[in-house]
Design a protein around this motif. Structure first.
Motif, PDB file in Angstrom:
ATOM      1  N   ALA A 157       0.322  -1.356  -0.236  1.00 50.73           N
ATOM      2  CA  ALA A 157      -0.293   0.311   0.175  1.00 50.73           C
ATOM      3  C   ALA A 157       1.076   0.859  -0.045  1.00 50.73           C
ATOM      4  O   ALA A 157       0.666   2.602  -0.732  1.00 50.73           O
ATOM      5  N   GLY A 158       1.994   1.429   1.019  1.00 52.90           N
ATOM      6  CA  GLY A 158       2.680   2.569   0.794  1.00 52.90           C
ATOM      7  C   GLY A 158       3.591   3.006  -0.723  1.00 52.90           C
ATOM      8  O   GLY A 158       3.692   4.007  -0.822  1.00 52.90           O
ATOM      9  N   ARG A 159       3.744   1.950  -1.012  1.00 51.08           N
ATOM     10  CA  ARG A 159       4.079   2.195  -2.642  1.00 51.08           C
ATOM     11  C   ARG A 159       3.303   2.196  -3.231  1.00 51.08           C
ATOM     12  O   ARG A 159       3.908   3.133  -4.288  1.00 51.08           O
ATOM     13  N   ILE A 160       2.125   1.434  -3.376  1.00 49.44           N
ATOM     14  CA  ILE A 160       1.195   2.470  -4.905  1.00 49.44           C
ATOM     15  C   ILE A 160       0.901   3.482  -3.857  1.00 49.44           C
ATOM     16  O   ILE A 160       0.328   4.451  -5.181  1.00 49.44           O
ATOM     17  N   GLN A 161       0.452   4.440  -3.056  1.00 51.91           N
ATOM     18  CA  GLN A 161       0.285   5.482  -2.512  1.00 51.91           C
ATOM     19  C   GLN A 161       1.432   6.675  -3.275  1.00 51.91           C
ATOM     20  O   GLN A 161       0.977   7.602  -3.555  1.00 51.91           O
ATOM     21  N   ASP A 162       2.954   5.916  -2.966  1.00 51.42           N
ATOM     22  CA  ASP A 162       3.469   6.604  -2.823  1.00 51.42           C
ATOM     23  C   ASP A 162       3.525   7.669  -4.465  1.00 51.42           C
ATOM     24  O   ASP A 162       4.031   9.084  -4.699  1.00 51.42           O
ATOM     25  N   SER A 163       3.446   6.943  -5.656  1.00 51.19           N
ATOM     26  CA  SER A 163       3.545   6.656  -6.405  1.00 51.19           C
ATOM     27  C   SER A 163       2.076   6.693  -7.835  1.00 51.19           C
ATOM     28  O   SER A 163       1.690   7.225  -8.384  1.00 51.19           O
ATOM     29  N   ASP A 164       1.158   6.181  -6.239  1.00 47.69           N
ATOM     30  CA  ASP A 164      -0.127   6.538  -6.492  1.00 47.69           C
ATOM     31  C   ASP A 164      -0.641   5.842  -8.297  1.00 47.69           C
ATOM     32  O   ASP A 164      -0.948   6.479  -9.467  1.00 47.69           O
ATOM     33  N   CYS A 165      -0.612   4.782  -7.915  1.00 55.65           N
ATOM     34  CA  CYS A 165      -0.880   3.685  -9.577  1.00 55.65           C
ATOM     35  C   CYS A 165      -2.268   3.988  -9.302  1.00 55.65           C
ATOM     36  O   CYS A 165      -2.957   4.349  -8.530  1.00 55.65           O
ATOM     37  N   LYS A 166      -2.576   3.248 -10.722  1.00 55.49           N
ATOM     38  CA  LYS A 166      -4.102   3.519 -11.515  1.00 55.49           C
ATOM     39  C   LYS A 166      -4.691   2.753 -11.261  1.00 55.49           C
ATOM     40  O   LYS A 166      -4.791   1.889 -11.577  1.00 55.49           O
ATOM     41  N   ILE A 167      -3.556   1.183 -11.187  1.00 56.22           N
ATOM     42  CA  ILE A 167      -4.270   0.298 -11.741  1.00 56.22           C
ATOM     43  C   ILE A 167      -3.547  -1.130 -11.506  1.00 56.22           C
ATOM     44  O   ILE A 167      -1.709  -0.431 -11.062  1.00 56.22           O
ATOM     45  N   LEU A 168      -3.095  -1.963 -10.580  1.00 56.25           N
ATOM     46  CA  LEU A 168      -2.375  -2.747  -9.133  1.00 56.25           C
ATOM     47  C   LEU A 168      -3.209  -4.428 -10.095  1.00 56.25           C
ATOM     48  O   LEU A 168      -4.217  -4.483 -11.035  1.00 56.25           O
TER      49      LEU A 168
END
Ligand code: WT7
Length: 631
Positions: A157-168
């Protein structure tokens, strides 16, 4: 031009790269496909930190990995996929087939609204769709951020939030030996705090029961099967971002290192070809996970840019038994084998019959990466795996460097056990003393720095250019500081001795002591903690914690378990403590800084020479710590 064939040519390359760096790299870059040629080969430096390579050029990574080869080697095998289950035959993808898969994946991403510059997060085990997916991102200009499948929901979650990913993109479960990692469940938990994610694509691998969010979750295979196998490439500027990869440092949260398109591409191919010396019909296998930089540069990009055959393995070295690597080498006729010292040491500790059952007769070159390789492991690798006829390339590099900077070229550079030997052309390593002065002459010892930019240096930390500057360029102004210490012998050969900062290297995985301390300090009974690396036979370094507790009743065993649970939750199993000691205090300087030098020595049972302890605020603690260690 780009291929170095003997030591004379190596020296010529180095000399040209040094005297006319632009002419040198321009020649190397001409072998790629460009929509538009660059205006300037290199600009920017370690003071302005506005480093650019091939600026003004337009190219595409996926085109260079795939389309460029279709005419001459479309039917050549690009990827061999070896399943976790040894009974399942390996699956081959030719360049044509891989190209079609990548186009399908690209079209799926586009259909889900992904555009140039969007961030796409991968949280997968080693399935072919991971390699296909990252190439698809580069095809449409999206920026991939691969998070290793061993990280926890919080870390993801920290990594997704840091770069505002749009899709996982994930898979339901990942096979690792006899275990299934519940990736989708972990991803579901992470997404509770990730509002930037609009959709999740799930590749079904283990057919594990998972929850399904009808609005958000999609079956990747179904979408890919319905998608067109044709997709135009996006024309990318040389300095457009290619990917983000998170790595740990000595302070704070993991940093998202940003790599850009053309320089990384040029260096990945050039370093791959020259270090490994792969020939047309060779089979190259790097055992890393694509979640780390080694899997980016030397499973995916380097080999495919070269038109080589690359192997991807889903499983682990010790399942169903400790002969799995060697069985695969024979089965797939592997010629080049690249792994980490920790794997070598783990396999060395098993019965030798696991090796001797297999012929290993196709092997030509061996590689090592991730941590210093000790002489004993080097000898074992050389004798038992290489049968004393395969050069071992001990490749030194980092997430930040994008590609190998110091390494022998296979069959060309003289080898010295445990030495990464010499820099690649265009790489200018220096050793500096604590005052930042270059140490001249040989032999020498010091902190390892680079004098000038090479094409694949990370350009920034995602969203925090200031931190990039602080971390790498302020300790020794004008230089890139690696964080490693090194020695240079009489002949100028480098030997990397290990990190000189608060980063530990556990089984070749980089861990910040601060991150582990942060997890430990979450425990309600813990007042303060200090984490250091300690020697470990297999892992290279283990994780050792000194813990001050408010609750005097806490038992060491219980605390160890509770802290590991916290660590697994906040970071992942790779950061578990190997050992800990409950202590009444920590050695501190008068300014309140923990003296880690002393803690490292005590954890290593190396207490004969603790150095100057007179500046400590509490010198009496040292004896208590030494006593406590014995318990
Ligand atoms: C750190 C970088 C890029 C490879 C995977 C790790 C250590 C790496 C060697 C080597 C001695 C090595 C260094 C470096 N390291 N390769 N051949 N000999 N040490 O990448 O996670 O960014 O870690 O790994 O300490 O700084 P990373």
């Amino acid at each position: 031009m780009s291929r170095i064939n003997n030591f004379n040519e190596y020296e010529e390359h180095c000399s040209l790269a040094k005297t006319d760096h632009n002419a040198y790299w321009s020649k190397i870059a001409e072998e790629f496909h460009w929509y538009q040629k660059w205006d300037s080969v290199q600009s920017g430096n370690f003071n302005d930190l506005n480093i650019k390579w091939f600026d003004g050029g337009k190219t595409n990574m996926s085109y260079n990995c795939l389309d460029r080869h279709l005419e001459s080697k479309g039917d050549k095998v690009a990827l061999i996929y070896e399943d976790n289950d040894p009974k399942i035959p390996a699956k081959n993808y030719t360049y044509k087939e891989l190209h079609a898969e990548v186009c399908r994946f690209s079209n799926v991403l586009k259909e889900k609204g992904i555009k140039k510059g969007d961030r796409v997060c991968f949280y997968m085990s080693m399935v072919p769709e991971l390699l296909v997916g990252v190439l698809a991102c580069t095809r449409i200009g999206a920026i991939h951020s691969v998070v290793f499948g061993g990280f926890s929901a919080k870390a993801l979650a920290g990594r997704i939030q840091d770069s505002d990913c749009k899709i996982l993109i994930t898979n339901d479960g990942g096979y690792r030996g006899d275990k299934i990692i519940p990736l989708k469940n972990i991803a579901d938990e992470a997404l509770e705090t990730c509002p930037s994610i609009e959709s999740m694509l799930v590749m079904k691998r283990t057919l594990s029961e998972t929850k399904w969010n009808q609005e958000r979750d999609f079956d990747l295979r179904t979408l890919m099967d319905a998608a067109s196998p044709i997709c135009e490439c996006e024309q990318m500027d040389s300095e457009d971002p290619l990917f983000i990869l998170y790595t740990s440092g000595s302070t704070g949260q993991p940093k998202g290192l940003l790599h850009t398109t053309a320089g990384y591409m040029v260096y990945a191919k050039h370093s791959f070809e020259n270090v490994f010396q792969v020939e047309e019909n060779d089979i190259y296998w790097c055992t890393a996970d694509i979640g780390w930089i080694t899997g980016h540069t030397y499973i995916t990009y380097g080999p495919l840019l070269s038109g080589a055959t690359t192997v991807m393995f889903e499983g682990v070295p010790t399942w169903p038994d400790a002969g799995r690597f060697w069985e695969i080498c024979d089965k797939l006729k592997v010629t080049h084998f690249y792994t980490a010292p920790t794997a070598i040491r783990a396999l060395e500790a098993c019965d030798l019959s696991h090796v001797t059952k297999h012929s290993l007769s196709t092997l030509k070159v061996l590689g090592s990466v991730g941590e210093p390789i000790n002489e004993e492991a080097w000898d074992w690798y050389n004798r038992n795996i290489g049968k004393e006829k395969c050069p071992i390339v001990d490749t030194w590099w980092q997430t930040e460097t994008g590609g190998i900077l110091i390494s022998p070229l296979a069959g060309i550079t003289k080898l010295k056990p445990a030495h990464a030997t010499l820099p690649l052309p265009g790489v200018l390593p220096v050793l500096v003393d604590p005052e930042g002065k270059e140490v001249e002459g040989n032999p020498a010892e010091g902190n390892l720095c680079m004098k000038t930019p090479w094409p694949s240096i990370a350009r920034s930390i995602w969203g925090d250019h200031e931190r990039y500057k602080q971390t790498y360029f302020t300790t020794y102004p004008g230089y890139y500081f690696t964080g490693d210490g090194a020695k240079r012998d009489e002949e100028g050969f480098f030997r990397i001795t290990g990190r000189v900062d608060d980063v530990i290297n556990v089984s070749g995985h980089r861990m910040g002591t601060a991150e582990v301390e942060e997890a430990i300090n979450e425990h309600p009974g813990v007042v303060e903690s200090a984490v250091v690396g300690c020697p470990h036979n297999i892992k290279g370094q283990g994780i050792y914690a000194y813990v001050i507790c408010s609750d005097k009743e806490l038992q060491k065993e219980n605390l160890h378990k509770e802290l590991n649970d916290l660590i697994v939750n906040m970071i992942g199993p790779i950061a578990k403590l190997d050992d800990l000691q409950i202590t009444p205090g920590l050695p501190k300087t008068r300014s309140g800084k923990i003296m880690r030098r002393i803690l490292r020595k005590i954890a290593a049972d190396d207490t004969n020479n603790l150095g100057d302890t007179s500046t400590l605020l509490n010198p009496e603690i040292v004896e208590l710590l030494i006593e406590g260690k014995k318990k």
